[in-house]
Design a protein around this motif. Structure first.
Motif: not given
Length: 501
Positions: A12-19, A46-50, A178-188
Motif C-alpha cells: 500500500l503506497i501512502g498512509a492516508g484514509v484510503m490505504s 498527514e496529507e489530504s486525510s488530515n 443526523s449529520g456528522t463531523d468526521v475527523n479523518f486524521g484521527a480515524l486514519t
C-alpha cells in the motif's frame, strides 16, 4: 548504498484514509496475507486525510446542494444525493464493525453528531431549497429534514449567522440533526494503529520512486529510505497507490494502458479558522451555501463546527487557490512533470474548456484578507477580522480525462484506475473522497480480486450488513443500520429516534 529486495503479498503506497481502509478490509478478509505500507511523511494521515486539510463533513448529501441539481423542467434530480448517502452508510457500518470488535477504540475521537444545514438567499434559491426538501422528504435516507424561511426560527438554529443581518432578501435554510463531523486524521491514525497490531509493516519516511513490472507479472517498487538514504526494492503481487495527489505520477510510472490519457489539475485551498472561543460557542452546525456562478463544485462556501483534538472549532471556506504542487509537501514541478505525450492533448483540451475555472482560481489567489472577510460576512454579518486566522487546506488534484462529454473533461469526484489483471490500482480525485472510502475500497476489491469475492462475501456481509444490497430497495434496512451504527458510534439518541419514527 546497499540494495535490499523483499517479497510480500500486498503493498500500500501512502498512509492516508484510503490505504488504511483497504488494509483494514484485507486484514479481515485474508488475515494470512502479508501487507507493507510505504509513506513519505513521518506519520499517518498527514496529507489530504488530515483533519486540517479537509472539511470533515461526513459527506452524506444532507446539506451539499451541488449533489441535488435542478433539471430544465424545474424538478430536482436527487439520484447523486442518494448514491453518496448510501456510500456513507457503508463507511458507518464498517467503522461500527471495527468498534464493536474493539479493533479501534473510542469513536468520539473521530465522529461526532452535528446538524447539517443548507442556507440560501434570494427568491429563486428559496424556491429551489423548498423543492429540494420536497424531493428528498419521502426518502428514508433523508428523514427528519426541516425547512424554514422564518427569520425568528432561523435565529434559533443559526444565531451567529442571523445576528446583524440587514438585507431584506428572502433567506431560508434546511436542517437535519443526523449529520456528522468526521475527523479523518484521527480515524486514519486509529486504523494504522490497528494494522500495526495485526503485524502490518508500516514504513514512514519511505518515498516510492518507481514501480515496474517484473517478468513473473508482479510489481517491483523502488523505495527511497529518507532517513538513511538507502534504496530498497520490494515486490508484491498487488500494489495499491493511495497517495492522494501523489498517486497520478506513480500510476503513470506503472505504464499500464489504463494510465494513459489521464491528467491532473491541482487546486489548493484555504480555510479561515475562528480563534475566539466566545464566537465558536455561538454556532453548532455545518452550514453549506450555494456555489457562486462559475465556481467549481468543490468551492461551495460553508461554515462548519468541527471537533479537532476533542475541542470545538469553527471553520469557514474553502477559498480555492492554485499551486502546481500535487501534495502540500509536493514540488512546484509536479504539474509540469505529469504532462506526458499520452495526456498532452487531454490536458490542453481541458485548459481551453476550463477557462472559467482558471479565471476563478486566479481571482481567488489574488483575494486580499479584507476580500475574504467580506465573503465571511455574507455568512456572519458581524464577523471581526481579529477573530479569524488563515489555515492552508490540503491539495486536491482533480482528474482530467477524455469522456463521452469530450476530450479533456474535468472530473469532480473520486476514481479508481486499475490494470486489466487487477494487479495494480490507484485512487485519483477528491471530494467526497474520505467519506466514501469504504465504498471506494470495495470497488478496488471487486476490480482487483474478482477470484476471491465469492469466498469473501459472507465476511463482507458480516462487516457491512448492507453489502450487495440497495438501501433504497430495502428501506427497513436503512432504519436498522442508522440506529445500530448511531448506537455503536455514540451518535445522538435523536438519530435513533428518527430511525424508529
Amino acid at each position: 548504498m546497499s540494495n535490499s529486495q523483499t517479497k510480500t503479498d500486498v503493498i500500500l503506497i501512502g498512509a492516508g484514509v484510503m490505504s488504511a481502509t483497504l488494509g483494514s478490509l484485507l486484514k479481515e478478509l485474508a488475515p494470512e496475507w502479508e501487507i507493507k505500507v510505504f509513506e513519505k511523511l513521518a506519520n499517518a494521515g498527514e496529507e489530504s486525510s488530515n483533519e486540517w486539510n479537509n472539511a470533515g463533513t461526513g459527506h452524506s448529501a444532507l446539506c451539499e446542494l451541488n449533489y441535488t441539481s435542478e433539471k430544465s423542467d424545474g424538478s430536482i434530480d436527487i439520484s447523486k444525493a442518494i448514491k453518496i448517502n448510501e456510500q456513507f452508510q457503508l463507511s458507518r457500518q464498517f467503522w461500527s464493525y471495527l468498534v464493536n470488535r474493539n479493533l479501534i477504540g473510542n469513536p468520539k475521537d473521530f465522529i461526532m453528531p452535528i446538524p447539517h444545514m443548507s442556507l440560501v438567499q434570494g427568491t429563486e434559491n428559496v424556491a429551489f431549497l423548498k423543492n429540494r426538501l420536497e424531493a428528498l422528504s419521502d426518502n428514508p435516507l433523508f428523514q427528519g429534514m426541516e425547512f424554514s424561511d422564518n427569520p425568528e426560527k432561523l435565529k434559533e438554529w443559526i444565531p451567529l449567522i442571523m445576528e446583524g443581518r440587514t438585507s431584506n432578501e428572502p433567506i431560508a435554510a434546511t436542517k437535519i440533526d443526523s449529520g456528522t463531523d468526521v475527523n479523518f486524521g484521527a480515524l486514519t491514525r486509529k486504523l494504522f494503529d490497528h494494522l500495526k497490531s495485526e503485524n502490518v509493516e508500516i514504513n514512514y519516511k519511505h518515498s516510492v520512486e518507481d514501480i515496474k513490472r517484473t517478468s513473473d507479472g508482479s510489481w517491483e517498487v523502488k523505495v527511497h529510505n529518507i532517513e538513511n538514504g538507502r534504496i530498497e526494492y520490494h515486490t508484491a503481487k498487488f500494489v495499491f497507490i493511495g497517495g492522494g495527489g501523489g498517486s497520478l505520477p506513480l500510476l503513470q510510472k506503472t505504464g499500464i494502458p489504463e494510465s494513459k490519457q489521464i491528467g491532473g489539475f491541482p487546486v489548493s485551498g484555504l480555510f479561515m479558522v475562528c480563534n475566539n472561543p466566545e464566537v465558536v460557542a455561538q454556532h453548532h452546525a455545518k452550514v453549506y451555501g450555494k456555489a457562486k456562478v462559475g465556481a467549481p463544485p468543490m468551492s461551495v462556501p460553508h461554515l462548519d463546527t468541527r471537533f479537532i483534538d476533542n475541542k470545538k472549532s469553527l471553520l469557514f471556506g474553502p477559498f480555492a487557490g492554485f499551486s502546481p504542487k500535487f501534495l502540500k509537501t509536493g514540488s512546484n514541478l509536479d504539474l509540469i512533470g505529469s504532462v506526458k505525450p499520452n495526456n498532452l492533448f487531454t490536458m490542453l483540451a481541458a485548459g481551453l474548456k476550463e477557462m472559467g475555472l482558471t479565471k476563478y482560481l486566479i481571482q481567488q489567489v489574488l483575494l486580499s484578507n479584507e476580500k475574504r472577510m467580506e465573503e465571511l460576512r455574507e455568512f456572519i454579518p458581524n464577523a471581526n477580522s481579529d477573530d479569524w486566522d488563515i489555515v492552508v487546506a490540503g491539495q486536491r488534484v482533480q482528474v482530467i480525462k477524455d469522456t463521452d462529454a469530450g476530450k479533456g473533461t474535468l472530473q469532480f469526484g473520486t476514481e479508481v484506475v486499475s490494470a486489466a489483471d487487477g494487479s495494480v490500482a490507484a485512487l485519483l480525485g477528491a471530494s467526497p473522497g474520505a467519506s466514501t472510502a469504504v465504498h471506494v475500497m470495495l470497488e478496488v476489491l471487486d476490480k482487483c480480486f474478482p477470484q476471491h469475492m465469492k469466498e469473501w462475501e459472507p465476511k463482507l456481509k458480516e462487516m457491512i450488513p448492507s453489502y450487495g444490497l440497495s438501501l433504497m430497495e430495502n428501506p427497513e434496512l436503512i432504519h436498522e443500520i442508522q440506529s445500530s451504527t448511531a448506537k455503536t458510534l455514540g451518535l445522538s439518541d435523536k438519530e435513533q429516534e428518527l430511525a424508529y419514527s
